[in-house]
Design an enzyme around this catalytic site. Structure first.
Site, PDB file in Angstrom:
ATOM      1  N   HIS A  94      47.711  38.597  53.130  1.00  0.00           N
ATOM      2  CA  HIS A  94      46.320  38.816  52.720  1.00  0.00           C
ATOM      3  C   HIS A  94      45.364  38.573  53.891  1.00  0.00           C
ATOM      4  O   HIS A  94      44.855  37.454  54.046  1.00  0.00           O
ATOM      5  CB  HIS A  94      45.954  37.872  51.573  1.00  0.00           C
ATOM      6  CG  HIS A  94      46.632  38.197  50.294  1.00  0.00           C
ATOM      7  ND1 HIS A  94      46.078  39.038  49.355  1.00  0.00           N
ATOM      8  CD2 HIS A  94      47.830  37.816  49.794  1.00  0.00           C
ATOM      9  CE1 HIS A  94      46.906  39.152  48.328  1.00  0.00           C
ATOM     10  NE2 HIS A  94      47.973  38.420  48.568  1.00  0.00           N
ATOM     11  N   GLY A 120      25.338  29.376  42.662  1.00  0.00           N
ATOM     12  CA  GLY A 120      25.659  29.537  44.075  1.00  0.00           C
ATOM     13  C   GLY A 120      25.696  28.223  44.834  1.00  0.00           C
ATOM     14  O   GLY A 120      25.293  28.162  45.993  1.00  0.00           O
ATOM     15  N   LYS A 121      26.223  27.183  44.194  1.00  0.00           N
ATOM     16  CA  LYS A 121      26.372  25.885  44.893  1.00  0.00           C
ATOM     17  C   LYS A 121      27.270  26.023  46.109  1.00  0.00           C
ATOM     18  O   LYS A 121      27.005  25.437  47.151  1.00  0.00           O
ATOM     19  CB  LYS A 121      27.050  24.868  43.970  1.00  0.00           C
ATOM     20  CG  LYS A 121      26.160  24.230  42.957  1.00  0.00           C
ATOM     21  CD  LYS A 121      26.802  22.987  42.373  1.00  0.00           C
ATOM     22  CE  LYS A 121      28.175  23.159  41.762  1.00  0.00           C
ATOM     23  NZ  LYS A 121      28.228  23.888  40.498  1.00  0.00           N
ATOM     24  N   CYS A 163      49.366  43.412  50.121  1.00  0.00           N
ATOM     25  CA  CYS A 163      50.342  42.723  49.272  1.00  0.00           C
ATOM     26  C   CYS A 163      50.896  43.685  48.213  1.00  0.00           C
ATOM     27  O   CYS A 163      51.707  44.530  48.547  1.00  0.00           O
ATOM     28  CB  CYS A 163      49.722  41.463  48.675  1.00  0.00           C
ATOM     29  SG  CYS A 163      50.964  40.261  48.200  1.00  0.00           S
ATOM     30  N   VAL A 177      18.646  36.596  47.458  1.00  0.00           N
ATOM     31  CA  VAL A 177      18.633  37.506  48.608  1.00  0.00           C
ATOM     32  C   VAL A 177      19.665  38.606  48.383  1.00  0.00           C
ATOM     33  O   VAL A 177      20.619  38.419  47.635  1.00  0.00           O
ATOM     34  CB  VAL A 177      18.942  36.775  49.935  1.00  0.00           C
ATOM     35  CG1 VAL A 177      17.723  36.063  50.478  1.00  0.00           C
ATOM     36  CG2 VAL A 177      20.103  35.807  49.791  1.00  0.00           C
ATOM     37  N   ASP A 215      35.285  29.114  46.379  1.00  0.00           N
ATOM     38  CA  ASP A 215      34.226  28.572  47.235  1.00  0.00           C
ATOM     39  C   ASP A 215      34.758  28.176  48.615  1.00  0.00           C
ATOM     40  O   ASP A 215      34.015  28.180  49.593  1.00  0.00           O
ATOM     41  CB  ASP A 215      33.553  27.364  46.572  1.00  0.00           C
ATOM     42  CG  ASP A 215      32.479  27.813  45.579  1.00  0.00           C
ATOM     43  OD1 ASP A 215      31.875  28.883  45.805  1.00  0.00           O
ATOM     44  OD2 ASP A 215      32.251  27.110  44.583  1.00  0.00           O
ATOM     45  N   GLU A 270      42.416  39.396  54.225  1.00  0.00           N
ATOM     46  CA  GLU A 270      41.030  39.143  53.809  1.00  0.00           C
ATOM     47  C   GLU A 270      40.655  37.666  53.867  1.00  0.00           C
ATOM     48  O   GLU A 270      39.485  37.332  54.025  1.00  0.00           O
ATOM     49  CB  GLU A 270      40.772  39.710  52.406  1.00  0.00           C
ATOM     50  CG  GLU A 270      41.478  39.028  51.243  1.00  0.00           C
ATOM     51  CD  GLU A 270      42.854  39.616  50.932  1.00  0.00           C
ATOM     52  OE1 GLU A 270      43.506  40.129  51.868  1.00  0.00           O
ATOM     53  OE2 GLU A 270      43.285  39.543  49.765  1.00  0.00           O
ATOM     54  N   GLN A 305      53.456  46.975  48.590  1.00  0.00           N
ATOM     55  CA  GLN A 305      54.657  47.189  47.772  1.00  0.00           C
ATOM     56  C   GLN A 305      54.588  48.533  47.048  1.00  0.00           C
ATOM     57  O   GLN A 305      55.564  49.294  47.030  1.00  0.00           O
ATOM     58  CB  GLN A 305      54.815  46.041  46.767  1.00  0.00           C
ATOM     59  CG  GLN A 305      54.988  44.677  47.448  1.00  0.00           C
ATOM     60  CD  GLN A 305      55.031  43.516  46.458  1.00  0.00           C
ATOM     61  OE1 GLN A 305      54.806  43.683  45.267  1.00  0.00           O
ATOM     62  NE2 GLN A 305      55.303  42.319  46.962  1.00  0.00           N
ATOM     63  N   ASP A 350      28.006  17.867  31.997  1.00  0.00           N
ATOM     64  CA  ASP A 350      29.355  18.147  31.476  1.00  0.00           C
ATOM     65  C   ASP A 350      30.110  16.828  31.362  1.00  0.00           C
ATOM     66  O   ASP A 350      30.056  16.003  32.280  1.00  0.00           O
ATOM     67  CB  ASP A 350      30.159  19.022  32.456  1.00  0.00           C
ATOM     68  CG  ASP A 350      29.590  20.418  32.604  1.00  0.00           C
ATOM     69  OD1 ASP A 350      28.723  20.773  31.791  1.00  0.00           O
ATOM     70  OD2 ASP A 350      30.010  21.134  33.549  1.00  0.00           O
TER      71      ASP A 350
HETATM   72  N1  GLN Z   1      52.978  40.808  42.458  1.00  0.00           N
HETATM   73  C1  GLN Z   1      53.386  40.955  43.813  1.00  0.00           C
HETATM   74  C2  GLN Z   1      54.290  39.795  44.242  1.00  0.00           C
HETATM   75  O1  GLN Z   1      54.305  38.779  43.603  1.00  0.00           O
HETATM   76  C3  GLN Z   1      52.183  41.051  44.740  1.00  0.00           C
HETATM   77  C4  GLN Z   1      51.432  39.776  44.849  1.00  0.00           C
HETATM   78  C5  GLN Z   1      50.070  39.960  45.470  1.00  0.00           C
HETATM   79  O2  GLN Z   1      49.601  41.075  45.585  1.00  0.00           O
HETATM   80  N2  GLN Z   1      49.428  38.875  45.828  1.00  0.00           N
HETATM   81  O3  GLN Z   1      54.958  39.894  45.235  1.00  0.00           O
END
Ligand code: GLN
Length: 557
Positions: A508, A17-18, A382, A241, A72, A510, A386, A147
């Site tokens: 995305h 967890g660095k 994404c 934790v 990270d 997220e 689709q 390493d």
């Molecule tokens: N494989 C799909 C595309 O390339 C969806 C990509 C993804 O979900 N990040 O468009």
């Protein structure tokens, strides 16, 4: 501004967890009014993690400028306000790529190009670049001390100390202090060896963050201090934790930030961690629970969906809920696995995340159909957007065998096809639609209600797009396109107005969610799922009561 540097290294084993430690230190320093930036060096030879399998590397985190980076960096963004870009993540491969390009151009004027000083200079220049305009730059070195491949990075940070002196550099080493059950003791030897390894390359750590499952006693701390040549105060208990969002708070109790400020001779205001403490309180005191099913392809390895998981946690925390995540292997659904299919009925919400390749697609379509037909809140990201379009085309619009040309190049209905800008591009590295793009949102849609804005910016990582040739058919069937690029080229958001909460986005979201600023798409999805769960349980209870009172049932007794 002459920035100061904190170098974070790891010892004994990987996965200590660095990244989280670095992010949490950043969070603490920000809470004292300092400006920070964070960066990570990865010692492998790939130019970036974009071409690596999620099983190898975990999630590929995408920055606004379209860099495909180490996960990270996701922690760094979630814990701090640092604005990250491709400058914040370097691999050995990328460093060498630059050096070789310079050599071919003749930039080295006939000199022999060597690891010291040319590679180390390149590394130091990268560090200095992210340190412009900040008080403290936190530099994480990937891998474990000892390493072979991380040696040039270690040498570079040793040189940084030599160049900038003690007041501007600090070495923080994350190490392991395991509890050995047979001896009923915490063991310090691995830490001693790891520090010895660091010393052999000229680095004396200043602070030791000791990962452990229990508090280190004063005796253990003084033993480690003595053997590793650090102050006793600088031996920090970094205890496991239950929630990662507790780490900054735990570190503050150990006084890590005070120590850092003292070592780096920085004057700063008192720390203000109130919002994080309040967040941790919410983490441990939820009012109820919500259960989300994620149907995907890399589900057995949770790191593949790191930001997604965190964004759902943020969405749940926004409603004071505890999140139960169920990961469903899409291929299991496809194979007709009865248990998995029945499981779909137990989720308050269903999500299909991003992914690449054909495997598991039919299973995702089964889950999406279930969500659509049973009014279960659905969120497609994404690939999940689709597949939602494919499912709708097949089962609502009657376009049998509709597909994405990614999964079936010969499909009669290419509802999703290769991005027009990418036609003819075969190379894999960095050849996608990447990074932040603006999206215009249609008023009066669910998307508009969620964002409360006409224009948004979100991060992308895809190769395929919605085929506008099918727009008329799909919208006539009831699908609504609620977000597109401002020039109308790309479809960015689709939704079903006749459904309580069914939305899919090509980007995305997220990547931009933070615990203290939950992303609106996750917040509303989890909220809708919670409502659906309440309704679902109430209906189930009512049905059971009715069954109990039915005369025929009584008669059968
Ligand atoms: N494989 C799909 C595309 O390339 C969806 C990509 C993804 O979900 N990040 O468009």
């Amino acid at each position: 501004m002459s920035a100061k540097y904190i170098f974070v290294t790891g010892g004994v084993v990987s996965s200590l967890g660095k990244g989280l430690a670095a992010a949490s230190i950043g969070c603490l320093l920000e809470s004292r009014g300092l400006k920070v930036n964070l960066m990570k060096f990865d010692p492998y030879l790939n130019v970036d993690p974009g071409t690596m399998s999620p099983f190898q590397h975990g999630e590929v985190f995408v920055t606004d400028d379209g860099a495909e980076t180490d996960l990270d960096l996701g922690h760094y963004e979630r814990f701090t306000h640092a604005k990250l870009s491709r400058d914040n993540n370097w691999t050995t491969g990328r460093i060498y790529e630059q050096i070789i390009a310079k050599e071919r151009r003749g930039d080295y004027l006939g000199k022999t190009v060597q690891v010291i000083p040319h590679v180390t200079n390149e590394i130091k220049a990268a560090m200095k670049k992210v340190a412009q305009d900040v008080d403290v730059a936190i530099v994480e070195i990937g891998g474990t001390v000892g390493d072979i491949e991380s040696l040039p990075f270690m040498e570079a940070i040793r040189q940084m100390r030599q160049e900038l002196g003690r007041e501007r550099t600090l070495f923080m080493h994350v190490t392991l202090v395991p509890f050995i059950a047979a001896a009923q003791e915490l063991k310090t030897k691995p830490t001693q060896h790891s520090v010895k390894e660091l010393l052999s390359i000229g680095i004396q750590p200043d602070i030791l963050l000791c990962r452990t499952d229990r508090f280190l006693s004063k005796e253990i701390k003084s033993k480690i201090a003595l053997f590793c040549n650090v102050e006793e105060e600088a031996v920090i208990t970094a205890k496991d934790v239950a929630s990662i969002y507790e780490v900054p708070v735990v570190f503050s109790h150990e006084g890590v930030d005070t120590l850092v400020l003292r070592y780096l001779h920085i004057e700063a205001k008192e720390r203000d961690l109130k919002s994080w403490e309040e967040l941790v309180h919410r983490v441990y005191n939820p009012k109820a629970e919500v259960t989300i099913g994620i149907v995907g392809k890399y589900v057995e390895y949770e790191d593949s969906y790191k930001s997604l998981k965190e964004a759902l946690v943020h969405g749940a925390l926004a409603h004071n809920l505890k999140l139960n995540l169920n990961w469903i292997e899409a291929e299991g659904l496809e194979a007709g696995d009865q248990a998995s299919q029945e499981q779909l009925a137990d989720y308050d919400g269903i999500l299909v995340p991003g992914g690449f390749g054909k495997r598991g697609i039919e299973g995702m379509l089964i889950a999406i159909r279930y969500a659509r037909e049973n009014n279960v809140p659905y969120f497609g990201i994404c690939l999940g957007m689709q597949t939602a379009c494919i499912e709708f085309a097949r089962n609502v619009c009657g376009l049998a065998d509709a597909n994405s040309s990614e999964f079936d190049p010969a499909t009669p209905h290419r509802v999703i096809y290769k991005l027009r800008e990418l036609r003819g591009v075969e190379e894999l590295g960095g050849t996608m639609r990447l990074g932040a793009w603006t999206c215009k949102i249609e008023p009066g849609t669910l998307a508009h209600k969620i964002y409360g804005q006409d224009e948004i910016s979100e991060r992308h990582r895809h190769r395929y797009e919605f085929n506008r040739e099918y727009e008329e058919t799909l919208t006539a069937g009831g699908l609504r396109i609620s977000g597109s690029t401002p020039d109308g080229t790309y479809v960015e958001i689709v939704e079903l107005p006749d459904h309580p909460h069914f939305i899919g986005c090509q980007f995305h979201p997220e990547f931009k969610s933070k615990p203290l600023e939950p992303h609106p798409l996750f917040k509303t999805f989890v909220g809708a799922a919670y409502e659906h769960g309440l309704k679902r349980r109430a209906e189930k209870a009512a049905a059971e009561i009715e069954m109990f009172h039915r005369p025929e049932k009584v008669g059968r007794r």
